[in-house]
Design a protein around this motif. Structure first.
Motif, PDB file in Angstrom:
ATOM      1  N   ARG A 423       0.851  -1.186   0.000  1.00 45.76           N
ATOM      2  CA  ARG A 423       0.000   0.000   0.000  1.00 45.76           C
ATOM      3  C   ARG A 423       0.884   1.232   0.000  1.00 45.76           C
ATOM      4  O   ARG A 423       1.907   1.270   0.694  1.00 45.76           O
ATOM      5  N   PRO A 424       0.516   2.270  -0.753  1.00 43.89           N
ATOM      6  CA  PRO A 424       1.311   3.511  -0.731  1.00 43.89           C
ATOM      7  C   PRO A 424       1.277   4.136   0.661  1.00 43.89           C
ATOM      8  O   PRO A 424       0.262   4.087   1.354  1.00 43.89           O
ATOM      9  N   THR A 427       2.194  10.327  -1.127  1.00 46.24           N
ATOM     10  CA  THR A 427       1.798  10.719  -2.482  1.00 46.24           C
ATOM     11  C   THR A 427       3.040  10.861  -3.344  1.00 46.24           C
ATOM     12  O   THR A 427       4.051  11.417  -2.910  1.00 46.24           O
ATOM     13  N   VAL A 449       0.004   9.008  -7.579  1.00 44.64           N
ATOM     14  CA  VAL A 449      -0.480   7.919  -6.726  1.00 44.64           C
ATOM     15  C   VAL A 449      -0.756   8.473  -5.336  1.00 44.64           C
ATOM     16  O   VAL A 449       0.113   9.113  -4.731  1.00 44.64           O
ATOM     17  N   PRO A 451      -2.607   7.445  -1.390  1.00 45.55           N
ATOM     18  CA  PRO A 451      -3.181   6.365  -0.560  1.00 45.55           C
ATOM     19  C   PRO A 451      -4.702   6.482  -0.524  1.00 45.55           C
ATOM     20  O   PRO A 451      -5.263   7.574  -0.648  1.00 45.55           O
ATOM     21  N   CYS A 497      -5.328   2.338  -3.287  1.00 44.53           N
ATOM     22  CA  CYS A 497      -4.710   3.574  -3.770  1.00 44.53           C
ATOM     23  C   CYS A 497      -5.558   4.180  -4.884  1.00 44.53           C
ATOM     24  O   CYS A 497      -6.388   3.500  -5.499  1.00 44.53           O
ATOM     25  N   THR A 545       6.061   2.608  -0.541  1.00 42.12           N
ATOM     26  CA  THR A 545       5.033   1.612  -0.227  1.00 42.12           C
ATOM     27  C   THR A 545       5.409   0.831   1.029  1.00 42.12           C
ATOM     28  O   THR A 545       6.587   0.721   1.371  1.00 42.12           O
TER      29      THR A 545
END
Length: 656
Positions: A423-424, A427, A449, A451, A497, A545
């Motif tokens: 998961r991120p 940003t 990208v 979250p 995301c 990530t």
């Protein structure tokens, strides 16, 4: 005559396949009851099922019960094959949940009952094996009320419990009135006024069973036949008939796909509305695919036979739909297909044996994945390896045997590993412009990208005008984003995301006078599919990530005096007990354990608890993995980490 699509569910070895055989015998469909041990049961037709004595694939068999035609679906009981059960649940009108009178409520029993109640599927409970030594009555009823559902209605008493001559005296127990009046104020008033007749009670029982407010409990033995007649009466009287308008629009759901002798696809479907006929052209899946039905088989009298049509309410086998997949809607969607159980959290690399052609292996695994969508395939192009996702070690053995028996392919497996997700954590944004910074593609793509909330999946959005370039190019970017997120910075699938397209640009179609299309001056979808992974991975790198591993919630019941030996082992397996308690001489531990350590816990528990410990576990959530122990997954070529290596590969492909 009305239809009933009935599922038989249970923890492994509770006796559900034996019960199926007994029902077929009672209905006159078979002259002799098949034996699981002898491999002669009607529904366990696979060679491997006969060898191991367990159900692996769901099977359908039909039989009449007076004015009711029952389409009975026998399902696997082993948790490794829970996906087979999942696909059946969406097509049922009612269910029989089998519980062993000896072992009582077991871990898989609780998982199944929770799901049946959540889906509001009317369910009868059949307590099997009353003829076995160690069988219980009050003990099992109490466990059902405490661990499955409090609204139980015993449907008889047992004499000779635990002996070959055990028999059942059917009838409503006096306590039934208390359970039924809890859900019916009118019945309560009539009871207070002493105006409740037996017929009134049976009517209330049927109504409340169909509304899933109560669950009748029958006792018996599938082997001796004791109590089975009472269960059959309950199936006819208490469970609802299949609904559906045969003259309405066609709507159905595919719950099983298999291959015929010639390799043709055969789809098992429940028809909820309308009538399907041979030579009908129908849409299925997302509605974008169309096929022509070339043949239909319906289930009746213990077998399946060819027919020209299949109306609403029935289950049928369909031929001719080559692109059909499990979970596909046929015609108008009846309801969205949903997963009731967690996806697999384990995977292993398939290692071909000597002389095994890798293309043949890939084709065989692809066909197995068609029959079980949760057998996810992952092809590592660099290492030339294929990985499959799994629920457990037994499933691995089944895949190995199936490849050997059905395809003649000898394979082994590497050690099973855990499937994590990424998961991120922040940003990140990146952009590549046409003909700048060594971008070999005629495409400008910028991506950001961000979250997103846990469990939200992946969302794709635009911050550029949709009309700024052809829609096909936007579609190419979105599809490639979703494909690329299959492997993040550590090689795991990236989820939760939002990916936003911030820049876009292309060169319009160009051609020289009196000449054709000039690729060197015109953007194509391939340009956008090529540059998108480069931009997205850079954006992910800037966002960063976090790797998360799957965690199972667990519940262990064990003698109190074994807790001292058990707790240090749980700590070594990184299991975290969250609640502890005792009841009499039994200790109860509940907590979380990494999915990858569950199998080891299952193996060690009997030795630590004198064989008396009972483990229940199921996927619960993903937990962050500490940076020092982040498991890395081998990456594939289409999802690069190193920009220079990637561009070098791109240049070679473009020039060569």
């Amino acid at each position: 005559m009305h239809l009933l699509n009935l599922g038989i569910l249970a923890h492994v070895d509770a006796g559900k396949t034996s019960l199926t055989e007994r029902l077929l015998y009672a209905a006159g469909v078979v002259d002799e009851i098949g034996s699981v041990d002898a491999g002669s049961t009607r529904t366990d037709s696979l060679a491997l099922e006969k060898q191991r004595g367990i159900t692996i694939k769901s099977a359908v068999v039909s039989f009449p019960l007076d004015d009711v035609t029952v389409n009975l679906i026998d399902t696997p009981g082993h948790p490794d094959f829970i996906a087979e059960v999942e696909r059946v649940l969406g097509v049922l009108d009612g269910a029989v949940l089998v519980v062993s009178a000896v072992e009582g409520v077991q871990p898989q029993t609780r998982v199944l009952m929770r799901t049946l109640r959540r889906l509001r599927i009317p369910t009868l409970i059949f307590v099997n094996k009353i003829d076995r030594r160690g069988a219980g009555y009050d003990r099992v009823l109490r466990a059902i009320a405490e661990r499955l559902t409090a609204s139980v209605v015993p449907m008889g008493t047992v004499a000779g419990l635990g002996t070959r001559g055990a028999c059942v005296a059917p009838g409503l127990a006096p306590a039934a009135i208390d359970v039924l009046t809890d859900h019916d104020d009118d019945l309560l008033s009539a009871y207070v006024e002493d105006k409740v007749s037996y017929d009134r009670l049976r009517t209330a029982l049927a109504d409340q069973t169909r509304q899933t407010l109560v669950h009748p409990v029958y006792f018996g033995s599938a082997i001796t036949g004791a109590g089975v007649d009472a269960l059959i009466a309950g199936i006819k009287e208490l469970l609802p008939a299949a609904e559906g308008d045969p003259d309405g629009p066609v709507s159905g759901t595919v719950f099983k796909v298999e291959r015929g002798p010639a390799g043709e696809k055969i789809a098992y479907a429940r028809i909820f509305s309308g009538t399907l006929a041979v030579r009908d052209r129908i849409r299925f899946g997302d509605g974008d695919t169309e096929g022509k039905i070339t043949s239909i088989s319906v289930f009746e009298e213990g077998a399946d036979s060819r027919d020209e049509t299949v109306p609403a309410g029935r289950i049928a086998k369909l031929w001719g739909l080559d692109a059909i997949r499990i979970g596909d809607a046929i015609g108008e969607p009846h309801k969205a297909y949903e997963h009731f159980f967690a996806p697999p959290t384990l995977e292993t690399v398939v290692v071909p044996g000597a002389g095994v052609d890798k293309r043949s292996l890939h084709l065989a695994l692809t066909q197995l994945a068609e029959q079980d969508p949760l057998i996810g395939l992952r092809h590592d192009e660099i290492r030339q390896e294929i990985s499959v996702s799994l629920y457990g070690e037994v499933q691995k053995e089944v895949i190995q045997a199936t490849l050997a028996d059905d395809y003649g392919l000898d394979v082994t497996f590497r050690e099973t590993s855990t499937i994590c997700v990424e998961r991120p954590v922040g940003t990140g944004a990146a952009v590549e412009f046409i003909k700048k910074d060594a971008n070999p593609y005629l495409a400008t793509v910028g991506l950001r990208v961000d979250p997103a909330p846990t469990g939200s999946g992946v969302a794709f959005r635009l911050e550029v005008e949709l009309g700024s370039m052809p829609y096909a190019f936007f579609k190419a970017v979105e599809d490639t984003v979703r494909e690329t997120l299959g492997q993040g910075l550590s090689g795991w699938q990236v989820t939760d995301c939002t990916v936003t397209m911030t820049h876009s640009g292309y060169w319009p179609r160009q051609s020289h006078a009196h000449q054709g299309f000039d690729k060197s001056m015109s953007s194509t979808g391939a340009d956008f599919r090529g540059v998108t992974p480069l931009v997205l991975i850079e954006a992910l790198r800037r966002a960063g990530t976090q790797v998360y591993e799957p965690m199972h919630r667990f519940r262990i019941e064990t003698p109190v005096d074994t807790l001292g030996a058990l707790l240090p082992v749980l700590a070594a397996l990184r299991a975290v007990p969250q609640t502890t308690g005792t009841s009499g001489g039994t200790g109860v531990l509940e907590g979380a354990v990494p999915a990858g350590r569950v199998h080891e816990l299952e193996q060690r528990l009997p030795g630590l608890t004198r064989g008396e410990g009972e483990l229940e576990s199921a996927f619960d959530h993903y937990a962050p993995v500490t940076r020092g122990t982040v498991p890395r997954r081998p990456r594939t070529d289409h999802n690069p980490l190193n920009r220079k290596e990637y561009l070098l590969n791109v240049t070679r492909r473009v020039s060569g």
